[in-house]
Design a protein around this motif. Structure first.
Motif, PDB file in Angstrom:
ATOM      1  N   GLU A  10      27.579  34.913  48.308  1.00 39.13           N
ATOM      2  CA  GLU A  10      28.347  33.820  48.922  1.00 39.13           C
ATOM      3  C   GLU A  10      29.282  33.250  47.652  1.00 39.13           C
ATOM      4  O   GLU A  10      29.892  32.228  48.079  1.00 39.13           O
ATOM      5  CB  GLU A  10      27.778  32.593  49.288  1.00 39.13           C
ATOM      6  CG  GLU A  10      26.774  33.047  50.643  1.00 39.13           C
ATOM      7  CD  GLU A  10      26.186  31.914  51.342  1.00 39.13           C
ATOM      8  OE1 GLU A  10      26.422  30.582  51.142  1.00 39.13           O
ATOM      9  OE2 GLU A  10      25.304  32.161  52.100  1.00 39.13           O
ATOM     10  N   ARG A  11      29.523  33.792  46.693  1.00 38.77           N
ATOM     11  CA  ARG A  11      30.459  33.520  45.676  1.00 38.77           C
ATOM     12  C   ARG A  11      31.252  34.513  45.262  1.00 38.77           C
ATOM     13  O   ARG A  11      32.670  34.347  45.030  1.00 38.77           O
ATOM     14  CB  ARG A  11      29.684  32.788  44.408  1.00 38.77           C
ATOM     15  CG  ARG A  11      28.982  31.588  44.779  1.00 38.77           C
ATOM     16  CD  ARG A  11      28.567  30.838  43.453  1.00 38.77           C
ATOM     17  NE  ARG A  11      29.758  30.465  42.603  1.00 38.77           N
ATOM     18  CZ  ARG A  11      29.893  31.127  41.239  1.00 38.77           C
ATOM     19  NH1 ARG A  11      28.799  31.715  40.745  1.00 38.77           N
ATOM     20  NH2 ARG A  11      30.576  30.784  40.420  1.00 38.77           N
ATOM     21  N   ILE A  12      30.746  35.673  44.708  1.00 39.15           N
ATOM     22  CA  ILE A  12      31.530  36.633  43.741  1.00 39.15           C
ATOM     23  C   ILE A  12      31.081  38.110  44.322  1.00 39.15           C
ATOM     24  O   ILE A  12      29.863  38.185  44.529  1.00 39.15           O
ATOM     25  CB  ILE A  12      31.382  36.619  42.426  1.00 39.15           C
ATOM     26  CG1 ILE A  12      32.155  35.278  41.841  1.00 39.15           C
ATOM     27  CG2 ILE A  12      32.068  37.713  41.572  1.00 39.15           C
ATOM     28  CD1 ILE A  12      32.150  34.933  40.448  1.00 39.15           C
ATOM     29  N   ILE A  60      37.439  28.473  53.222  1.00 38.98           N
ATOM     30  CA  ILE A  60      36.978  29.288  51.979  1.00 38.98           C
ATOM     31  C   ILE A  60      38.418  29.851  51.484  1.00 38.98           C
ATOM     32  O   ILE A  60      39.083  30.660  52.038  1.00 38.98           O
ATOM     33  CB  ILE A  60      36.038  30.347  52.173  1.00 38.98           C
ATOM     34  CG1 ILE A  60      34.805  29.599  53.062  1.00 38.98           C
ATOM     35  CG2 ILE A  60      35.557  31.045  51.195  1.00 38.98           C
ATOM     36  CD1 ILE A  60      34.041  28.355  51.965  1.00 38.98           C
ATOM     37  N   GLU A  79      36.532  36.278  44.707  1.00 36.99           N
ATOM     38  CA  GLU A  79      35.762  35.146  44.468  1.00 36.99           C
ATOM     39  C   GLU A  79      36.104  34.374  45.616  1.00 36.99           C
ATOM     40  O   GLU A  79      37.043  34.157  46.241  1.00 36.99           O
ATOM     41  CB  GLU A  79      36.441  34.385  43.168  1.00 36.99           C
ATOM     42  CG  GLU A  79      35.599  33.211  42.829  1.00 36.99           C
ATOM     43  CD  GLU A  79      36.313  32.419  41.655  1.00 36.99           C
ATOM     44  OE1 GLU A  79      35.687  31.284  41.336  1.00 36.99           O
ATOM     45  OE2 GLU A  79      37.343  32.919  41.275  1.00 36.99           O
ATOM     46  N   LEU A  80      34.870  33.671  46.165  1.00 39.97           N
ATOM     47  CA  LEU A  80      34.729  32.709  47.270  1.00 39.97           C
ATOM     48  C   LEU A  80      34.673  31.392  46.982  1.00 39.97           C
ATOM     49  O   LEU A  80      33.647  31.027  46.286  1.00 39.97           O
ATOM     50  CB  LEU A  80      33.788  33.194  48.271  1.00 39.97           C
ATOM     51  CG  LEU A  80      33.742  34.640  48.934  1.00 39.97           C
ATOM     52  CD1 LEU A  80      32.689  35.024  49.575  1.00 39.97           C
ATOM     53  CD2 LEU A  80      35.163  34.926  49.551  1.00 39.97           C
ATOM     54  N   VAL A  81      35.693  30.456  47.061  1.00 41.60           N
ATOM     55  CA  VAL A  81      35.904  29.033  46.727  1.00 41.60           C
ATOM     56  C   VAL A  81      35.880  28.148  47.797  1.00 41.60           C
ATOM     57  O   VAL A  81      36.683  28.170  48.691  1.00 41.60           O
ATOM     58  CB  VAL A  81      36.973  29.019  45.777  1.00 41.60           C
ATOM     59  CG1 VAL A  81      37.081  27.525  45.226  1.00 41.60           C
ATOM     60  CG2 VAL A  81      37.027  29.922  44.579  1.00 41.60           C
ATOM     61  N   ASN A  82      34.772  27.223  47.845  1.00 40.72           N
ATOM     62  CA  ASN A  82      34.757  26.226  49.091  1.00 40.72           C
ATOM     63  C   ASN A  82      35.891  25.342  48.697  1.00 40.72           C
ATOM     64  O   ASN A  82      36.198  24.987  47.881  1.00 40.72           O
ATOM     65  CB  ASN A  82      33.345  25.379  49.122  1.00 40.72           C
ATOM     66  CG  ASN A  82      32.515  26.439  49.687  1.00 40.72           C
ATOM     67  OD1 ASN A  82      32.557  26.830  50.745  1.00 40.72           O
ATOM     68  ND2 ASN A  82      31.352  26.348  48.896  1.00 40.72           N
ATOM     69  N   GLU A 115      27.194  38.143  43.458  1.00 40.17           N
ATOM     70  CA  GLU A 115      26.665  36.601  43.617  1.00 40.17           C
ATOM     71  C   GLU A 115      26.862  36.157  44.830  1.00 40.17           C
ATOM     72  O   GLU A 115      27.932  35.743  45.378  1.00 40.17           O
ATOM     73  CB  GLU A 115      27.286  35.754  42.445  1.00 40.17           C
ATOM     74  CG  GLU A 115      27.225  36.065  40.986  1.00 40.17           C
ATOM     75  CD  GLU A 115      27.888  35.061  40.099  1.00 40.17           C
ATOM     76  OE1 GLU A 115      28.216  33.882  40.607  1.00 40.17           O
ATOM     77  OE2 GLU A 115      28.176  35.550  39.041  1.00 40.17           O
ATOM     78  N   THR A 154      37.911  42.187  41.938  1.00 38.33           N
ATOM     79  CA  THR A 154      36.956  41.073  42.014  1.00 38.33           C
ATOM     80  C   THR A 154      37.403  40.032  43.023  1.00 38.33           C
ATOM     81  O   THR A 154      38.404  39.667  43.189  1.00 38.33           O
ATOM     82  CB  THR A 154      37.003  40.018  40.453  1.00 38.33           C
ATOM     83  OG1 THR A 154      36.816  41.079  39.464  1.00 38.33           O
ATOM     84  CG2 THR A 154      36.099  39.082  40.506  1.00 38.33           C
ATOM     85  N   TYR A 174      30.848  37.269  52.667  1.00 38.73           N
ATOM     86  CA  TYR A 174      29.918  37.926  51.467  1.00 38.73           C
ATOM     87  C   TYR A 174      29.554  39.110  52.347  1.00 38.73           C
ATOM     88  O   TYR A 174      29.501  40.364  51.674  1.00 38.73           O
ATOM     89  CB  TYR A 174      28.727  37.000  51.027  1.00 38.73           C
ATOM     90  CG  TYR A 174      28.406  37.714  49.822  1.00 38.73           C
ATOM     91  CD1 TYR A 174      28.724  37.864  48.735  1.00 38.73           C
ATOM     92  CD2 TYR A 174      27.074  38.268  49.974  1.00 38.73           C
ATOM     93  CE1 TYR A 174      27.918  38.430  47.540  1.00 38.73           C
ATOM     94  CE2 TYR A 174      26.253  39.036  48.999  1.00 38.73           C
ATOM     95  CZ  TYR A 174      26.821  39.106  47.745  1.00 38.73           C
ATOM     96  OH  TYR A 174      26.144  39.687  46.871  1.00 38.73           O
ATOM     97  N   PRO A 191      31.123  31.515  53.758  1.00 34.04           N
ATOM     98  CA  PRO A 191      31.017  32.257  52.494  1.00 34.04           C
ATOM     99  C   PRO A 191      29.773  33.285  53.002  1.00 34.04           C
ATOM    100  O   PRO A 191      30.025  34.428  52.573  1.00 34.04           O
ATOM    101  CB  PRO A 191      30.391  31.290  51.715  1.00 34.04           C
ATOM    102  CG  PRO A 191      30.901  30.014  51.945  1.00 34.04           C
ATOM    103  CD  PRO A 191      31.079  29.951  53.472  1.00 34.04           C
TER     104      PRO A 191
END
Length: 151
Positions: free
Chosen positions: A82-84, A114, A106-109, A80, A104, A32, A28
């Motif tokens: 490592e997330r958004i 990812i 979004e990074l989801v583990n 955000e 947008t 990012y 992530p």
């Protein structure tokens, strides 16, 4: 510029949107960084990126295809780590047709990597949306390839 309120584009007259997903190999943190300051590693023409990863900061870069340069403009709306990553995206006639759209990411583990969920909204026409619907999977594949540990 971060003191100023974030002005989210009014997308009400531009209802066309798309969503694509891809499971990515990179961490992530690396993804990012690539999405906020390393566009020239995976997408933009080298030397064309003017980008500072901060909310409300404008950015510019170009892509090149068949000797033709395509300018891209935008600004970060939400970050955000490592997330958004949420940003506006403006290109010319062959892209967003000059409309300020919103992307947008979004990074989801998940167990096998990812998942990058991308939503792109605010297209003025179905044709503009369809061009991006065809392009985004290829762009995400390039991002994955350029940021993978195997590279």
């Amino acid at each position: 510029m971060s003191d100023q309120p974030i002005r989210f584009p009014d997308l009400s007259a531009r209802p066309h949107e798309l969503a694509v997903e891809r499971v990515m190999s990179a961490s992530p943190g690396l993804l990012y960084a690539a999405l906020t300051q390393g566009f020239d590693i995976w997408f933009a023409a080298p030397g064309s990126v003017l980008m500072k990863p901060a909310v409300n900061e404008p950015f510019f870069f170009e892509t090149e295809h068949a000797g033709i340069r395509y300018p891209h403009y935008g600004r970060f709306l939400r970050l955000e780590p490592e997330r958004i990553v949420q940003l506006t995206w403006v290109t010319g006639a062959d892209g967003t047709e000059g409309a300020e759209t919103v992307v947008t990411m979004e990074l989801v583990n998940q167990p096998r990597g990812i998942r990058l969920r991308l939503r792109h909204e605010g297209f003025p026409t179905e044709e503009a949306r369809d061009r991006h619907l065809a392009a985004w999977p290829l762009v995400l594949e390039q991002l994955d390839h350029r940021t993978s540990a195997d590279n």
